[in-house]
Design an enzyme around this catalytic site. Structure first.
Site, mmCIF file in Angstrom:
data_model
loop_
_atom_site.group_PDB
_atom_site.id
_atom_site.type_symbol
_atom_site.label_atom_id
_atom_site.label_comp_id
_atom_site.label_asym_id
_atom_site.label_seq_id
_atom_site.Cartn_x
_atom_site.Cartn_y
_atom_site.Cartn_z
ATOM 1 N N ASP A 9 -8.642 2.489 -0.533
ATOM 2 C CA ASP A 9 -8.314 2.885 -1.911
ATOM 3 C C ASP A 9 -9.498 3.513 -2.648
ATOM 4 O O ASP A 9 -9.622 3.384 -3.868
ATOM 5 C CB ASP A 9 -7.787 1.680 -2.727
ATOM 6 C CG ASP A 9 -6.563 1.066 -2.087
ATOM 7 O OD1 ASP A 9 -5.785 1.821 -1.469
ATOM 8 O OD2 ASP A 9 -6.394 -0.158 -2.204
ATOM 9 N N LYS B 212 -9.251 8.622 -1.201
ATOM 10 C CA LYS B 212 -9.161 9.576 -0.072
ATOM 11 C C LYS B 212 -8.078 10.621 -0.316
ATOM 12 O O LYS B 212 -8.249 11.796 -0.033
ATOM 13 C CB LYS B 212 -8.863 8.823 1.244
ATOM 14 C CG LYS B 212 -9.932 7.821 1.635
ATOM 15 C CD LYS B 212 -9.542 7.005 2.841
ATOM 16 C CE LYS B 212 -8.384 6.049 2.608
ATOM 17 N NZ LYS B 212 -8.666 4.941 1.665
ATOM 18 N N GLY C 29 -1.692 3.977 1.019
ATOM 19 C CA GLY C 29 -1.048 4.547 -0.169
ATOM 20 C C GLY C 29 -2.055 5.519 -0.745
ATOM 21 O O GLY C 29 -3.085 5.100 -1.267
ATOM 22 N N HIS C 30 -1.813 6.799 -0.595
ATOM 23 C CA HIS C 30 -2.769 7.824 -1.030
ATOM 24 C C HIS C 30 -2.196 8.566 -2.231
ATOM 25 O O HIS C 30 -1.115 9.152 -2.153
ATOM 26 C CB HIS C 30 -3.074 8.786 0.133
ATOM 27 C CG HIS C 30 -3.799 8.113 1.261
ATOM 28 N ND1 HIS C 30 -4.214 8.761 2.390
ATOM 29 C CD2 HIS C 30 -4.202 6.820 1.417
ATOM 30 C CE1 HIS C 30 -4.840 7.910 3.185
ATOM 31 N NE2 HIS C 30 -4.830 6.711 2.622
ATOM 32 N N GLN D 287 -7.109 3.483 5.146
ATOM 33 C CA GLN D 287 -7.863 2.241 4.951
ATOM 34 C C GLN D 287 -9.359 2.567 4.747
ATOM 35 O O GLN D 287 -9.683 3.654 4.321
ATOM 36 C CB GLN D 287 -7.657 1.262 6.130
ATOM 37 C CG GLN D 287 -6.267 0.666 6.209
ATOM 38 C CD GLN D 287 -5.218 1.603 6.775
ATOM 39 O OE1 GLN D 287 -5.383 2.113 7.862
ATOM 40 N NE2 GLN D 287 -4.135 1.813 6.063
HETATM 41 P P1 GDP Z 1 -6.732 6.130 -1.338
HETATM 42 O O1 GDP Z 1 -5.926 5.078 -0.684
HETATM 43 O O2 GDP Z 1 -8.164 6.120 -0.867
HETATM 44 O O3 GDP Z 1 -6.129 7.493 -1.272
HETATM 45 O O4 GDP Z 1 -6.810 5.726 -2.893
HETATM 46 P P2 GDP Z 1 -5.564 5.263 -3.805
HETATM 47 O O5 GDP Z 1 -4.722 6.431 -4.111
HETATM 48 O O6 GDP Z 1 -4.915 4.062 -3.214
HETATM 49 O O7 GDP Z 1 -6.330 4.722 -5.083
HETATM 50 C C1 GDP Z 1 -7.164 5.518 -5.841
HETATM 51 C C2 GDP Z 1 -6.647 5.536 -7.280
HETATM 52 O O8 GDP Z 1 -7.640 6.076 -8.129
HETATM 53 C C3 GDP Z 1 -5.442 6.443 -7.480
HETATM 54 O O9 GDP Z 1 -4.646 5.898 -8.485
HETATM 55 C C4 GDP Z 1 -6.050 7.760 -7.906
HETATM 56 O O10 GDP Z 1 -5.155 8.549 -8.708
HETATM 57 C C5 GDP Z 1 -7.194 7.293 -8.747
HETATM 58 N N1 GDP Z 1 -8.380 8.151 -8.765
HETATM 59 C C6 GDP Z 1 -8.905 8.922 -7.780
HETATM 60 N N2 GDP Z 1 -10.066 9.464 -8.174
HETATM 61 C C7 GDP Z 1 -10.278 9.044 -9.444
HETATM 62 C C8 GDP Z 1 -11.325 9.242 -10.391
HETATM 63 O O11 GDP Z 1 -12.322 9.906 -10.139
HETATM 64 N N3 GDP Z 1 -11.182 8.611 -11.594
HETATM 65 C C9 GDP Z 1 -10.120 7.820 -11.912
HETATM 66 N N4 GDP Z 1 -10.088 7.254 -13.097
HETATM 67 N N5 GDP Z 1 -9.124 7.629 -11.045
HETATM 68 C C10 GDP Z 1 -9.202 8.219 -9.820
HETATM 69 P P1 IMO Z 2 -5.436 3.080 1.983
HETATM 70 O O1 IMO Z 2 -5.286 4.094 3.089
HETATM 71 C C1 IMO Z 2 -6.493 -1.020 0.889
HETATM 72 C C2 IMO Z 2 -5.454 -4.178 3.735
HETATM 73 C C3 IMO Z 2 -4.373 -5.156 3.310
HETATM 74 C C4 IMO Z 2 -4.861 -6.397 4.042
HETATM 75 C C5 IMO Z 2 -5.404 -5.842 5.350
HETATM 76 C C6 IMO Z 2 -4.421 -5.905 6.524
HETATM 77 O O2 IMO Z 2 -4.511 3.244 0.852
HETATM 78 O O3 IMO Z 2 -6.872 2.955 1.599
HETATM 79 P P2 IMO Z 2 -2.221 -4.508 7.135
HETATM 80 O O4 IMO Z 2 -0.941 -4.341 6.404
HETATM 81 O O5 IMO Z 2 -2.951 -3.246 7.416
HETATM 82 O O6 IMO Z 2 -2.085 -5.353 8.375
HETATM 83 O O7 IMO Z 2 -3.148 -5.380 6.136
HETATM 84 O O8 IMO Z 2 -5.714 -4.476 5.094
HETATM 85 N N1 IMO Z 2 -5.049 -2.741 3.670
HETATM 86 C C7 IMO Z 2 -5.472 -1.890 2.725
HETATM 87 N N2 IMO Z 2 -6.239 -2.097 1.635
HETATM 88 N N3 IMO Z 2 -6.063 0.232 1.184
HETATM 89 C C8 IMO Z 2 -5.328 0.463 2.297
HETATM 90 O O9 IMO Z 2 -4.991 1.706 2.696
HETATM 91 C C9 IMO Z 2 -4.955 -0.637 3.100
HETATM 92 N N4 IMO Z 2 -4.225 -0.760 4.227
HETATM 93 C C10 IMO Z 2 -4.303 -2.053 4.568
HETATM 94 O O10 IMO Z 2 -4.356 -5.330 1.913
HETATM 95 O O11 IMO Z 2 -5.949 -6.973 3.355
HETATM 96 MG MG MG Z 3 -4.642 3.502 -1.176
#
Ligand code: GDP
Ligand code: IMO
Ligand code: MG
Length: 434
Positions: free
Chosen positions: A13, A16, A40-41, A226
Site C-alpha cells: 500500500d 504502487k 488493491g491498487h 504487496q
Molecule cells: P498500492 O497498493 O501500493 O497501490 O497502494 P494503495 O492504493 O493500496 O494505497 C495508497 C493510497 O494512497 C491510495 O488511496 C492512493 O490514492 C493514495 N495516494 C497515493 N499517493 C498519494 C500521495 O502522494 N498523497 C496522498 N495523500 N495519497 C496518495
Molecule cells: P498491495 O498490492 C498490504 C497482507 C495481508 C496480510 C498478509 C497475508 O495493495 O500493496 P494474504 O491475503 O496475502 O495471504 O495476506 O499480507 N497483504 C497486504 N497488505 N497491501 C497488499 O497488497 C497486501 N496483500 C496482502 O493484510 O497481513
Molecule cells: Mg494496496
C-alpha cells in the site's frame, strides 16, 4: 530495452498503483507478475478513483498493453468483474489491451474457503490475510495440483483436476474446520462461466510477448504487488503473504531474465503502514498514529481494514534497498506529514541492549527490537498543489535529503497527493535509455 521494476519497499500500500499509472503514460507494456486479488491498487485521475486488484495499473492508458503473467494467482470471478466495471466506464475498449497468461494459477472457491477457515481456526494467532485464497492457491501450485488458466478451456481436463483436488479440500473443510463440503459442479461452473468472459484476453505465452517488446526497445514496466516485508522468504515470516514480493520475482513471475532489467523503483511511503498481524517496530499507538491514519485515509483498498500507522523506518528500508536492488525511490504521501511540528525517523534499532543498523532476520528478533529515532522539524504548508520540487518547504526537502543520503539512493519522484497531476519528478523515468 528498458525493463523497469516497480516494487513496494515496505508492507504494501505504498502507492504502487498511482506510480504505475503515472509511469504508464510513457510505457508500452505493464506486467503484473505475482500476488492476486489480495492487492488493491488505487489510481486517481481528474478526481475519479479506480481500484484495481488484478488488472495491471496501466489500463487507463489506451495505448499501453497490460499483461497478467504466470506468477499471478488469478481469481477469474474477480478479474471478470473488474473488467466489466472498467468497460462500463468506457475503458478497456480494445481486447488487445489485456493479455492473461495461460500459465496463471487459478484461485478456486475452495482456496478462499480454506483461507478463511484457517484464519478463524487460528484465533489470536491469525495472519490477518485478505481471505482471497492466496496461500492455499500457491500451495496447490507448489504441490503440483493447481488448475491453470489454460485448463479452464478444456472441460474434461478441468473436471479431472478439480475432482482430484476437491476431495482433499473437502476433507479439510469438513473434518478440520467443521464447514460444509463444496459441490464440484458449482465450483467448476463458476470458474467456467468467468473464463468464457475472459477468453478474448487469453494468451498462450506472455513471456514471448514481453521478450519481443524488449527486443524492439519498447518500454516495459513490471508492477509488483504487496511489499518487501511481506515477502514469503525475506519478509517478517510467518506474517507475510505466500508469494515472493521482491524485485527478483518480476523475472520469475513474468518469464524474463534478470539481465533484461534496467532499473528498480522502490515505492516508499513517507511514513509506514501495515495491515494484518505481525511485527511493526515504528508503529504508533497514539494520537500521531491516529492523525496519520485519518489524514492518509489509511484503510485497506481490498478489505477496508484500518491500516496500522507509524514513523518511517530507515533500518527496514535499507534492507529493502539491498534485497530488491532498488536504484531509485518514489517517495509517496509526503503531503500527509504536513502540519506536524515534529517528524521522527527510525535510524537504528536496539536489540538486547545492543544498537543495530541492519534489519534482523532471525525468527522472533523483529518482534523484540526498539526503534531509535532522529527528530526533524515539520512544516505547516499545504503542499498538495505544488508543481515543482524546489517550491516545497525547506524542512520537507531536508527530510527528503536525509532519507536519500541515509539510503544512498536517489529520490526520483515525490508524490504530494493521490492525483496523477500531484507528482513531482526530480529525474525523468526513462532518460538514461533514450
Ligand atoms: P498500492 O497498493 O501500493 O497501490 O497502494 P494503495 O492504493 O493500496 O494505497 C495508497 C493510497 O494512497 C491510495 O488511496 C492512493 O490514492 C493514495 N495516494 C497515493 N499517493 C498519494 C500521495 O502522494 N498523497 C496522498 N495523500 N495519497 C496518495
Ligand atoms: P498491495 O498490492 C498490504 C497482507 C495481508 C496480510 C498478509 C497475508 O495493495 O500493496 P494474504 O491475503 O496475502 O495471504 O495476506 O499480507 N497483504 C497486504 N497488505 N497491501 C497488499 O497488497 C497486501 N496483500 C496482502 O493484510 O497481513
Ligand atoms: Mg494496496
Amino acid at each position: 530495452m528498458p525493463g523497469i521494476i516497480v516494487v513496494g519497499s515496505q508492507w504494501g500500500d505504498e502507492g504502487k498503483g498511482k506510480v504505475v499509472d503515472v509511469f504508464s503514460a510513457q510505457s508500452d507494456l505493464v506486467v503484473r507478475y505475482q500476488g492476486g486479488a489480495n492487492a488493491g491498487h488505487t489510481l486517481k485521475v481528474d478526481g475519479k478513483e479506480t481500484i484495481l486488484h488484478l488488472v495491471p495499473s496501466g489500463v487507463l492508458h489506451e495505448n499501453t498493453t497490460c499483461i497478467i503473467g504466470a506468477g499471478v494467482v488469478l481469481d477469474v470471478v474477480t478479474v471478470a468483474e473488474e473488467i466489466r466495471a472498467l468497460k462500463a466506464n468506457g475503458l478497456l475498449k480494445n481486447p488487445n489491451q489485456l493479455l492473461i497468461s495461460d500459465s496463471c494459477t487459478v484461485i478456486m472457491d475452495y482456496h478462499k474457503h480454506l483461507d478463511r477457515s484457517r484464519e478463524v481456526a487460528m484465533g489470536n494467532e491469525k495472519i490477518g490475510t485478505t481471505g482471497k485464497g492466496i496461500g492455499p492457491a500457491y500451495e496447490d501450485r507448489a504441490s503440483r495440483k493447481a488448475v491453470l488458466f489454460g485448463d479452464l478451456f478444456n472441460k474434461d481436463k478441468l473436471i479431472t483436476k478439480v475432482e482430484a483436488s476437491i476431495k482433499e479440500k473437502n476433507f479439510l473443510l469438513e473434518n478440520m474446520y467443521g464447514q460444509e463440503p463444496l459441490k464440484i459442479d458449482q465450483v467448476i461452473q463458476s470458474a467456467i462461466s468467468a473464463a468464457k468472459e475472459l477468453e478474448v484476453y487469453r494468451c498462450n505465452d506472455t513471456s514471448l510477448v514481453i521478450d519481443k517488446a524488449l527486443r524492439e526497445k519498447k518500454k516495459v514496466l513490471f508492477e509488483g504487488a504487496q511489499g518487501t516485508l511481506l515477502d514469503l522468504l525475506h519478509g517478517t515470516y510467518p506474517y507475510v503473504t505466500s508469494s515472493s514480493t521482491i524485485a527478483g520475482s518480476a523475472c520469475i513471475g513474468s518469464g524474463v531474465g534478470p539481465g533484461r532489467m534496467n532499473k528498480v523503483v522502490g515505492i516508499t511511503k513517507a511514513y509506514t503502514t501495515r495491515v494484518g498481524s505481525g511485527p511493526f517496530p515504528t508503529e504508533l499507538n497514539d494520537e500521531i498514529g491516529d492523525t496519520l491514519q485519518k489524514k492518509g485515509h489509511e484503510f485497506g483498498a481490498t478489505t477496508g481494514r484500518r491500516r496500522r500507522c507509524g514513523w518511517l523506518d530507515l533500518v527496514a528500508l535499507k534492507y529493502a534497498i539491498r534485497i530488491n536492488g532498488i536504484t531509485s525511490i518514489a517517495l509517496m504521501k509526503i503531503d500527509v506529514l504536513s502540519g506536524l511540528d515534529e517528524i521522527q525517523v527510525c535510524t537504528a534499532y536496539e536489540l538486547d541492549g545492543q544498537v543495530i543498523y541492519e534489519f534482523p532476520v532471525s525468527p522472533g528478533d523483529v518482534e523484540r527490537v526498539k526503534p531509535i529515532y532522529q527528530s526533524f522539524m515539520g512544516w505547516q504548508e499545504d503542499i498538495s498543489a505544488a508543481k515543482e520540487y524546489e517550491s516545497l518547504p525547506e524542512n520537507l526537502r531536508k527530510y527528503v535529503r536525509f532519507i536519500s543520503d541515509s539510503l544512498k539512493t536517489p529520490v526520483d519522484v515525490v508524490s504530494v497527493g493521490p492525483g496523477r497531476d500531484q507528482t513531482l519528478w526530480l529525474k525523468p523515468l526513462f532518460e538514461t535509455y533514450e
